[in-house]
Design a protein around this motif. Structure first.
Motif, PDB file in Angstrom:
ATOM      1  N   PRO A  92     -16.386   7.881  -4.962  1.00 30.08           N
ATOM      2  CA  PRO A  92     -17.746   7.970  -5.504  1.00 30.08           C
ATOM      3  C   PRO A  92     -18.335   6.615  -5.910  1.00 30.08           C
ATOM      4  N   ASP A  93     -17.476   5.666  -6.236  1.00 33.93           N
ATOM      5  CA  ASP A  93     -17.948   4.337  -6.645  1.00 33.93           C
ATOM      6  C   ASP A  93     -18.012   3.347  -5.479  1.00 33.93           C
ATOM      7  N   GLY A  94     -17.729   3.815  -4.261  1.00 30.08           N
ATOM      8  CA  GLY A  94     -17.778   2.947  -3.082  1.00 30.08           C
ATOM      9  C   GLY A  94     -16.463   2.284  -2.728  1.00 30.08           C
ATOM     10  N   TRP A  95     -15.495   2.328  -3.630  1.00 28.42           N
ATOM     11  CA  TRP A  95     -14.178   1.740  -3.378  1.00 28.42           C
ATOM     12  C   TRP A  95     -13.299   2.755  -2.668  1.00 28.42           C
ATOM     13  N   CYS A  96     -12.309   2.266  -1.939  1.00 25.98           N
ATOM     14  CA  CYS A  96     -11.344   3.133  -1.269  1.00 25.98           C
ATOM     15  C   CYS A  96     -10.616   3.965  -2.325  1.00 25.98           C
ATOM     16  N   ILE A  97     -10.389   5.219  -1.991  1.00 21.52           N
ATOM     17  CA  ILE A  97      -9.713   6.109  -2.934  1.00 21.52           C
ATOM     18  C   ILE A  97      -8.257   5.709  -3.170  1.00 21.52           C
ATOM     19  N   HIS A  98      -7.716   4.879  -2.300  1.00 18.01           N
ATOM     20  CA  HIS A  98      -6.327   4.435  -2.444  1.00 18.01           C
ATOM     21  C   HIS A  98      -6.206   3.069  -3.132  1.00 18.01           C
ATOM     22  N   TYR A  99      -7.334   2.492  -3.509  1.00 18.37           N
ATOM     23  CA  TYR A  99      -7.328   1.194  -4.193  1.00 18.37           C
ATOM     24  C   TYR A  99      -7.104   1.430  -5.688  1.00 18.37           C
ATOM     25  N   GLU A 100      -6.036   0.853  -6.206  1.00 20.76           N
ATOM     26  CA  GLU A 100      -5.697   0.966  -7.627  1.00 20.76           C
ATOM     27  C   GLU A 100      -6.388  -0.179  -8.368  1.00 20.76           C
ATOM     28  N   LYS A 101      -7.464   0.138  -9.066  1.00 22.74           N
ATOM     29  CA  LYS A 101      -8.257  -0.907  -9.722  1.00 22.74           C
ATOM     30  C   LYS A 101      -7.499  -1.643 -10.829  1.00 22.74           C
ATOM     31  N   THR A 102      -6.619  -0.947 -11.516  1.00 20.22           N
ATOM     32  CA  THR A 102      -5.901  -1.599 -12.618  1.00 20.22           C
ATOM     33  C   THR A 102      -4.908  -2.643 -12.108  1.00 20.22           C
ATOM     34  N   THR A 103      -4.266  -2.375 -10.994  1.00 22.62           N
ATOM     35  CA  THR A 103      -3.290  -3.320 -10.441  1.00 22.62           C
ATOM     36  C   THR A 103      -3.861  -4.115  -9.267  1.00 22.62           C
ATOM     37  N   ARG A 104      -5.045  -3.719  -8.804  1.00 20.53           N
ATOM     38  CA  ARG A 104      -5.720  -4.343  -7.663  1.00 20.53           C
ATOM     39  C   ARG A 104      -4.814  -4.344  -6.423  1.00 20.53           C
ATOM     40  N   THR A 105      -4.231  -3.185  -6.169  1.00 22.14           N
ATOM     41  CA  THR A 105      -3.362  -3.016  -5.003  1.00 22.14           C
ATOM     42  C   THR A 105      -3.712  -1.725  -4.271  1.00 22.14           C
ATOM     43  N   CYS A 106      -3.208  -1.597  -3.057  1.00 20.67           N
ATOM     44  CA  CYS A 106      -3.394  -0.402  -2.245  1.00 20.67           C
ATOM     45  C   CYS A 106      -2.186   0.512  -2.436  1.00 20.67           C
ATOM     46  N   SER A 107      -2.448   1.759  -2.788  1.00 20.70           N
ATOM     47  CA  SER A 107      -1.341   2.682  -3.039  1.00 20.70           C
ATOM     48  C   SER A 107      -0.685   3.176  -1.749  1.00 20.70           C
ATOM     49  N   ILE A 108      -1.303   2.942  -0.596  1.00 26.65           N
ATOM     50  CA  ILE A 108      -0.720   3.378   0.687  1.00 26.65           C
ATOM     51  C   ILE A 108      -0.547   2.192   1.641  1.00 26.65           C
ATOM     52  N   TYR A 109      -0.413   0.997   1.095  1.00 27.26           N
ATOM     53  CA  TYR A 109      -0.411  -0.217   1.912  1.00 27.26           C
ATOM     54  C   TYR A 109       0.465  -0.132   3.174  1.00 27.26           C
ATOM     55  N   PRO A 110       1.716   0.272   3.094  1.00 28.67           N
ATOM     56  CA  PRO A 110       2.534   0.326   4.319  1.00 28.67           C
ATOM     57  C   PRO A 110       2.018   1.351   5.339  1.00 28.67           C
ATOM     58  N   ASP A 111       1.305   2.361   4.852  1.00 29.80           N
ATOM     59  CA  ASP A 111       0.826   3.434   5.726  1.00 29.80           C
ATOM     60  C   ASP A 111      -0.694   3.438   5.892  1.00 29.80           C
ATOM     61  N   ARG A 112      -1.356   2.347   5.544  1.00 30.73           N
ATOM     62  CA  ARG A 112      -2.812   2.298   5.626  1.00 30.73           C
ATOM     63  C   ARG A 112      -3.277   2.434   7.079  1.00 30.73           C
ATOM     64  N   PRO A 113      -4.513   2.888   7.286  1.00 25.91           N
ATOM     65  CA  PRO A 113      -5.025   3.036   8.655  1.00 25.91           C
ATOM     66  C   PRO A 113      -5.069   1.701   9.389  1.00 25.91           C
ATOM     67  N   TYR A 114      -5.052   1.781  10.700  1.00 31.05           N
ATOM     68  CA  TYR A 114      -5.052   0.550  11.508  1.00 31.05           C
ATOM     69  C   TYR A 114      -6.258  -0.325  11.192  1.00 31.05           C
ATOM     70  N   PHE A 115      -7.410   0.262  10.907  1.00 36.12           N
ATOM     71  CA  PHE A 115      -8.614  -0.540  10.680  1.00 36.12           C
ATOM     72  C   PHE A 115      -8.595  -1.276   9.347  1.00 36.12           C
ATOM     73  N   CYS A 116      -7.627  -0.996   8.505  1.00 41.06           N
ATOM     74  CA  CYS A 116      -7.455  -1.746   7.257  1.00 41.06           C
ATOM     75  C   CYS A 116      -6.529  -2.955   7.456  1.00 41.06           C
ATOM     76  N   ARG A 117      -6.036  -3.133   8.637  1.00 42.96           N
ATOM     77  CA  ARG A 117      -5.093  -4.219   8.921  1.00 42.96           C
ATOM     78  C   ARG A 117      -5.837  -5.391   9.550  1.00 42.96           C
ATOM     79  N   VAL A 118      -5.720  -6.538   8.927  1.00 44.00           N
ATOM     80  CA  VAL A 118      -6.349  -7.744   9.472  1.00 44.00           C
ATOM     81  C   VAL A 118      -5.318  -8.390  10.394  1.00 44.00           C
ATOM     82  N   GLU A 119      -5.419  -8.012  11.666  1.00 41.86           N
ATOM     83  CA  GLU A 119      -4.475  -8.453  12.690  1.00 41.86           C
ATOM     84  C   GLU A 119      -5.242  -8.748  13.967  1.00 41.86           C
TER      85      GLU A 119
END
Length: 172
Positions: A92-119
């Motif tokens: 609802p705030d425009g941020w990814c639902i898997h983005y942990e704002k308190t730790t500023r990390t992705c909660s699904i980083y190893p399993d994130r979608p291909y389009f989230c990978r800068v490769e």
């Protein structure tokens, strides 16, 4: 002044060129290739290639609803399931639902979608960027996104710039 603007969708790289009628273009000297060192009166004028790398605790790319200056999922993807997945990740705030704002990390980083990978292969598929231009484009995309999310004078941008300069220096 004619201003032509194109966007690289995911990160919002804005490429602008301007033409000023009545001004002649100036001839420029050829740029030194990365890794080639030239010295002029004691100054090293060699340009080092930056190597893209993600900076921990940034998360600028996790702001998925970036606004009208950035491309929409329909402009990025050709596969409707990618559009649907991307849209399902926007909270609802425009941020990814898997983005942990308190730790500023992705909660699904190893399993994130291909389009989230800068490769390189992702940039080729989504934006048509060739591998040899990947580092330059990825760095530029990240800078534009960080500036948009956190500002041009942010610690996140300073951290990113230090990171890519350090990684480029280490490789030469």
């Amino acid at each position: 002044m004619l201003n032509i603007t194109n966007s690289l969708p995911r990160f919002g790289l804005v490429i602008s060129s301007a033409h000023r009628p009545g001004k002649r273009s100036q001839k420029t000297k050829p740029k030194t290739k990365p890794g080639k060192s030239t010295t002029t009166m004691g100054f090293n004028t060699a340009r080092k290639e930056e190597l893209w790398r993600c900076v921990e605790n940034c998360g600028a790319c996790c702001k998925l609803a970036k606004g009208p200056a950035f491309a929409t999922p329909e402009e990025i993807f050709t596969d409707p399931s990618d559009i649907e997945l991307y849209r399902s990740l926007i909270g609802p705030d425009g941020w990814c639902i898997h983005y942990e704002k308190t730790t500023r990390t992705c909660s699904i980083y190893p399993d994130r979608p291909y389009f989230c990978r800068v490769e390189p292969d992702v940039f080729k598929k989504l934006y048509g960027i060739e591998t040899k231009k990947f580092n330059k484009e990825a760095c530029s995309c990240c800078r534009d996104t960080i500036k948009s999310i956190y500002g041009a004078n942010s610690k996140e941008l300073d951290n990113f710039n230090r990171s890519v300069i350090d990684s480029g220096s280490a490789s030469n």
